[in-house]
Scaffold this motif. Structure first.
Motif, mmCIF file in Angstrom:
data_model
loop_
_atom_site.group_PDB
_atom_site.id
_atom_site.type_symbol
_atom_site.label_atom_id
_atom_site.label_comp_id
_atom_site.label_asym_id
_atom_site.label_seq_id
_atom_site.Cartn_x
_atom_site.Cartn_y
_atom_site.Cartn_z
ATOM 1 N N SER A 129 0.814 -1.297 0.010
ATOM 2 C CA SER A 129 -0.236 0.231 -0.178
ATOM 3 C C SER A 129 0.830 1.242 -0.170
ATOM 4 O O SER A 129 1.903 0.918 0.607
ATOM 5 C CB SER A 129 -0.852 -0.081 0.710
ATOM 6 O OG SER A 129 -1.787 1.045 1.770
ATOM 7 N N PRO A 167 -0.194 5.137 -0.222
ATOM 8 C CA PRO A 167 -1.782 6.104 -0.154
ATOM 9 C C PRO A 167 -0.756 7.214 -0.684
ATOM 10 O O PRO A 167 -0.441 7.828 0.207
ATOM 11 C CB PRO A 167 -2.113 6.095 0.786
ATOM 12 C CG PRO A 167 -1.234 5.315 1.183
ATOM 13 C CD PRO A 167 0.232 4.466 0.816
ATOM 14 N N ARG A 222 -8.306 6.030 -2.457
ATOM 15 C CA ARG A 222 -7.927 5.065 -1.437
ATOM 16 C C ARG A 222 -7.576 3.410 -1.697
ATOM 17 O O ARG A 222 -8.083 3.362 -3.434
ATOM 18 C CB ARG A 222 -8.718 4.765 -0.841
ATOM 19 C CG ARG A 222 -9.380 6.352 0.562
ATOM 20 C CD ARG A 222 -10.684 5.953 1.455
ATOM 21 N NE ARG A 222 -11.014 7.295 1.723
ATOM 22 C CZ ARG A 222 -12.205 8.059 1.378
ATOM 23 N NH1 ARG A 222 -12.457 7.341 -0.660
ATOM 24 N NH2 ARG A 222 -12.850 9.400 1.842
ATOM 25 N N ASP A 223 -6.692 3.023 -1.311
ATOM 26 C CA ASP A 223 -6.361 1.262 -1.581
ATOM 27 C C ASP A 223 -7.295 0.624 -1.229
ATOM 28 O O ASP A 223 -8.187 0.668 0.515
ATOM 29 C CB ASP A 223 -4.929 1.053 -1.134
ATOM 30 C CG ASP A 223 -3.688 1.503 -1.834
ATOM 31 O OD1 ASP A 223 -4.005 1.834 -2.498
ATOM 32 O OD2 ASP A 223 -2.664 2.362 -0.690
ATOM 33 N N TYR A 224 -7.770 -0.650 -1.339
ATOM 34 C CA TYR A 224 -8.715 -1.813 -1.388
ATOM 35 C C TYR A 224 -7.730 -2.654 -0.909
ATOM 36 O O TYR A 224 -6.550 -3.132 -1.446
ATOM 37 C CB TYR A 224 -8.826 -1.933 -2.665
ATOM 38 C CG TYR A 224 -10.652 -2.060 -3.066
ATOM 39 C CD1 TYR A 224 -11.590 -2.004 -2.157
ATOM 40 C CD2 TYR A 224 -10.827 -1.809 -4.334
ATOM 41 C CE1 TYR A 224 -12.948 -1.779 -2.302
ATOM 42 C CE2 TYR A 224 -11.782 -0.684 -4.611
ATOM 43 C CZ TYR A 224 -13.109 -0.757 -4.008
ATOM 44 O OH TYR A 224 -14.352 -0.149 -4.130
ATOM 45 N N LEU A 225 -7.586 -3.054 0.697
ATOM 46 C CA LEU A 225 -6.498 -3.436 1.435
ATOM 47 C C LEU A 225 -7.091 -4.931 1.265
ATOM 48 O O LEU A 225 -8.319 -5.253 1.754
ATOM 49 C CB LEU A 225 -6.561 -3.321 2.919
ATOM 50 C CG LEU A 225 -6.024 -1.475 2.821
ATOM 51 C CD1 LEU A 225 -6.344 -0.996 4.286
ATOM 52 C CD2 LEU A 225 -4.335 -1.513 1.946
ATOM 53 N N TYR A 258 -1.755 -6.595 2.276
ATOM 54 C CA TYR A 258 -1.753 -5.610 1.001
ATOM 55 C C TYR A 258 -2.386 -4.897 0.685
ATOM 56 O O TYR A 258 -3.620 -4.318 1.115
ATOM 57 C CB TYR A 258 -1.931 -7.184 -0.360
ATOM 58 C CG TYR A 258 -0.984 -8.441 0.428
ATOM 59 C CD1 TYR A 258 0.391 -8.910 -0.188
ATOM 60 C CD2 TYR A 258 -1.573 -9.675 0.979
ATOM 61 C CE1 TYR A 258 0.915 -9.686 -0.241
ATOM 62 C CE2 TYR A 258 -0.495 -10.879 1.074
ATOM 63 C CZ TYR A 258 0.607 -11.288 1.010
ATOM 64 O OH TYR A 258 1.340 -11.650 0.971
ATOM 65 N N ALA A 259 -2.112 -4.207 -0.577
ATOM 66 C CA ALA A 259 -3.060 -3.363 -1.566
ATOM 67 C C ALA A 259 -3.850 -3.701 -3.144
ATOM 68 O O ALA A 259 -2.238 -4.701 -3.329
ATOM 69 C CB ALA A 259 -2.903 -1.977 -1.403
ATOM 70 N N GLN A 315 -3.762 -0.216 -7.323
ATOM 71 C CA GLN A 315 -4.868 1.906 -8.346
ATOM 72 C C GLN A 315 -4.166 1.731 -9.549
ATOM 73 O O GLN A 315 -5.138 1.959 -11.087
ATOM 74 C CB GLN A 315 -4.855 2.634 -7.802
ATOM 75 C CG GLN A 315 -5.180 2.577 -6.252
ATOM 76 C CD GLN A 315 -5.068 4.458 -5.700
ATOM 77 O OE1 GLN A 315 -5.158 4.890 -6.541
ATOM 78 N NE2 GLN A 315 -4.752 4.152 -4.210
ATOM 79 N N ARG A 325 -9.967 0.735 -7.066
ATOM 80 C CA ARG A 325 -9.429 2.174 -6.220
ATOM 81 C C ARG A 325 -10.876 2.789 -5.596
ATOM 82 O O ARG A 325 -12.048 1.907 -6.618
ATOM 83 C CB ARG A 325 -9.994 3.314 -7.203
ATOM 84 C CG ARG A 325 -8.343 3.547 -7.881
ATOM 85 C CD ARG A 325 -8.213 4.562 -9.236
ATOM 86 N NE ARG A 325 -7.020 4.682 -10.032
ATOM 87 C CZ ARG A 325 -6.409 4.975 -10.519
ATOM 88 N NH1 ARG A 325 -7.476 6.675 -11.331
ATOM 89 N NH2 ARG A 325 -5.888 4.800 -11.685
ATOM 90 N N ASP A 326 -10.967 2.211 -4.183
ATOM 91 C CA ASP A 326 -11.689 3.078 -2.926
ATOM 92 C C ASP A 326 -12.233 4.632 -3.603
ATOM 93 O O ASP A 326 -11.991 5.759 -2.637
ATOM 94 C CB ASP A 326 -11.503 2.085 -2.430
ATOM 95 C CG ASP A 326 -12.884 2.293 -1.269
ATOM 96 O OD1 ASP A 326 -13.782 2.454 -1.046
ATOM 97 O OD2 ASP A 326 -12.257 1.287 0.346
#
Length: 593
Positions: free
Chosen positions: A177, A179, A183-186, A197-198, A201, A226-227
């Motif tokens: 991740s 950032p 926002r990342d998806y984790l 992990y992420a 994007q 992408r969150d």
């Protein structure tokens, strides 16, 4: 009980039959679109992804076969064997309308309940119901053509970039991740409790490292995540046609990508696109169109009136000019279409873009009306009309605000809204251009700091290298966006390729050395071992399909899309998981009310 194929093999798709097939024995398979039972005659429209063919049954048909045909209902799955013959009544509405299959053997491979909506191209069914039963929605010819066209674009991409020396290389989906942007998806790690992990994007850092590794030209049809809040042209998971090239400058990247667009439009749509595309600096795009992704298929360009109103006593304009501007558009010949009531609706529209109001002058043969001219001197009034080329039948619409961005956003959106309402956009028109010379940074009110306009790995313009830290607002980027009909279809930049410049960029973004090393230390370390000058770009594949097919929503070109709240209505995800799964991942849920 359903039957089996019992050795029957399909010889041709339903939509492929022509008069040349008359007299041939064939086997077809598909879904029942419609059954017409005329007593001693039964006709079935059989559908697959290629189209429809008519199956025919009559008094000469085997009784068991005839009864199965008469009992077939919409969406039954059939396989039929028979002879192709000429239809008595030709149907010119479908490609197979000259012929039909006179059936000698019919198998009912699967029955169907009555579907919740009819499987037809023109449907008024609510999108929520279509997405809940997406597997049925995807049977519609309109949807299937979108998905098939998407496949064709991906194939052209692989062929074209392969021919131009690009290597398709996969990059990881489970990454660190970092950032800086959306926002990342984790993804929690079971093996490393408390670590995550992420989902990527974009493959940005990995493709840059591939350039450092000597692969020179990379491409990938990559899944990205992408969150962020959804829009009509955005999804939480999407597909990019992703590229990177070594030893290049901006024109090299733009040229090879223009070649791709010319190729894909010709091979997939049969449309000729002219290259090279227009290059438009960011500042010009904003001043003329109020947008960094301008739609140039129609006029309604912005005009700056600020200098004409420097001494104006009208407090709305005077207050705006202290830090912002006064700009306008002239809607030529629309005075009778834009009544006062319609202008009030447009005022409400621009308010959604933070404009405080919409001033107007409306000129007809009968009369003139204006919400602001009575507050101006005769010279100011005449100067505005002259600059706007105002004539009988025109409507001048004005936005004034202390923030230039509000003026741009509201008028930029208004011109697009008006073009749609007034029918100014011609279907089947594809206007491409490159927007260049973007600002390197933009100020985030939310974070109270400068953030990267594109991303923090974008190379500053060479003339701005000395003032990255001292004057971030004045720096430009070696970035370029490809715009089609008012939508960004792809974007990229020349990248930073030295550790010292990358570190300076991080400092300008407010990242101290420790934070930069924690997030991006592997990249800074890699740059110490000789990274070539490199640049690239990425297309949103789904968005490109949407624009090529002139669809209003990206959901119409994705097989299983998410809705506004990032959920999928068919499978009902996201969903809760059991306690054991959470325990295995060392996760405890604490939902805040």
């Amino acid at each position: 009980m359903s039957e089996t194929m019992k050795g029957l093999k399909r010889t041709k798709y339903c939509g492929q039959f022509t008069a040349e097939d008359i007299g041939k024995e064939v086997t077809v398979a598909g879904w029942v679109q419609k059954t017409r039972d005329l007593g001693n005659l039964v006709f079935i429209d059989l559908r697959d992804r290629s189209g429809i063919v008519q199956l025919a049954f009559d008094d000469g048909t085997d009784r068991e076969v005839f009864e199965k045909a008469a009992g077939a209902r919409a969406e039954f799955v059939l396989m039929a064997k028979g002879e192709v013959r000429r239809r008595e009544s030709v149907n010119k509405e479908i490609p197979t309308g000259e012929v039909e299959v006179y059936v000698s053997d019919l198998r009912v491979l699967a029955k169907s309940q009555t579907p919740p909506f009819e499987i037809t191209d023109q449907t008024n069914v609510k999108e929520e119901l279509r997405l809940k039963y997406r597997y049925l929605d995807l049977r519609r010819g309109e949807m299937q053509q979108s998905i098939i066209l998407r496949h064709k674009i991906a194939k052209v991409a692989r062929d074209y970039f392969d021919e131009n020396g690009f290597l398709e290389i996969e990059t990881p989906v489970l990454i660190k991740s970092t950032p800086e942007g959306a926002r990342d998806y984790l993804v929690p790690s079971r093996v490393h409790p408390g670590s995550f992990y992420a989902l990527p994007q974009s493959p940005q850092l990995y493709k840059q490292l591939l350039m450092l590794s000597g692969y020179d030209r990379y491409m990938q049809i990559a899944r990205c995540f992408r969150d962020e809040d959804l829009r009509a042209d955005r999804q939480p998971e999407f597909t990019q046609i992703d590229l990177e090239m070594s030893f290049v400058e901006e024109e090299d990247v733009m040229s090879v990508n223009e070649g791709f667009i010319v190729r894909v439009f010709k091979e997939v749509l049969g449309v000729d696109v002219s290259a090279p595309f227009l290059r438009m600096p960011y500042e010009e795009a904003m001043n003329r169109f109020g947008s960094d992704k301008p739609d140039t298929r129609f006029g309604l360009e912005l005009t700056d009136l600020s200098d004409l109103l420097e001494n104006c006593e009208f407090k709305v304009f005077k207050g705006a000019l202290e830090t912002g501007s006064v700009r306008a558009i002239n809607v030529k010949g629309a005075a009778h279409q834009l009544s006062r009531k319609e202008i009030d609706k447009l005022t409400d529209f621009v308010k959604t873009y933070r404009a405080k109001g919409l001033a107007f002058t409306r000129i007809t043969e009968e009369a003139e009306s204006s919400s602001y001219e009575k507050f101006l001197s005769q010279e100011e009034k005449e100067a505005i009309r002259q600059r706007m080329d105002a004539q009988v039948g025109d409507v001048i619409l004005v936005v004034a605000d202390p923030s230039n961005q509000v003026v741009y956003d509201s008028l930029g959106a208004l011109r697009v809204e008006l073009a749609g309402r007034l029918g100014l956009i011609k279907k089947g028109t594809y206007n491409f251009l490159w927007v260049t010379q973007f600002p390197l940074f933009e100020y985030s009110e939310e974070e109270e700091r400068f953030v990267a306009k594109h991303h923090p790995f974008t190379c500053p313009a060479l003339e701005d290298l000395d003032r990255i830290e001292s004057d971030p607002a004045g720096c430009h980027a070696r970035a370029y966006d490809m715009v089609l009909n008012g939508c960004e279809v792809g974007g990229g930049s020349i990248r930073i390729n030295t550790p010292d410049l990358q570190e300076r960029m991080f400092r300008a973004l407010g990242l101290d050395e420790a934070t930069a090393n924690e997030r991006f230390g592997f990249l800074l370390e890699a740059f110490k071992y000789g990274a070539p000058p490199h640049g690239g770009m990425a297309y949103g594949l789904d968005r490109l399909v949407m624009l090529m097919l002139e669809k209003d929503s990206i959901r119409d070109v994705i097989a299983f899309p998410k809705v506004q709240n990032a959920s999928e209505l068919m499978s009902q995800c996201p969903a809760q998981v059991d306690e054991k799964s959470l325990k295995d991942l060392s996760i405890k849920i604490d939902i805040q009310e």
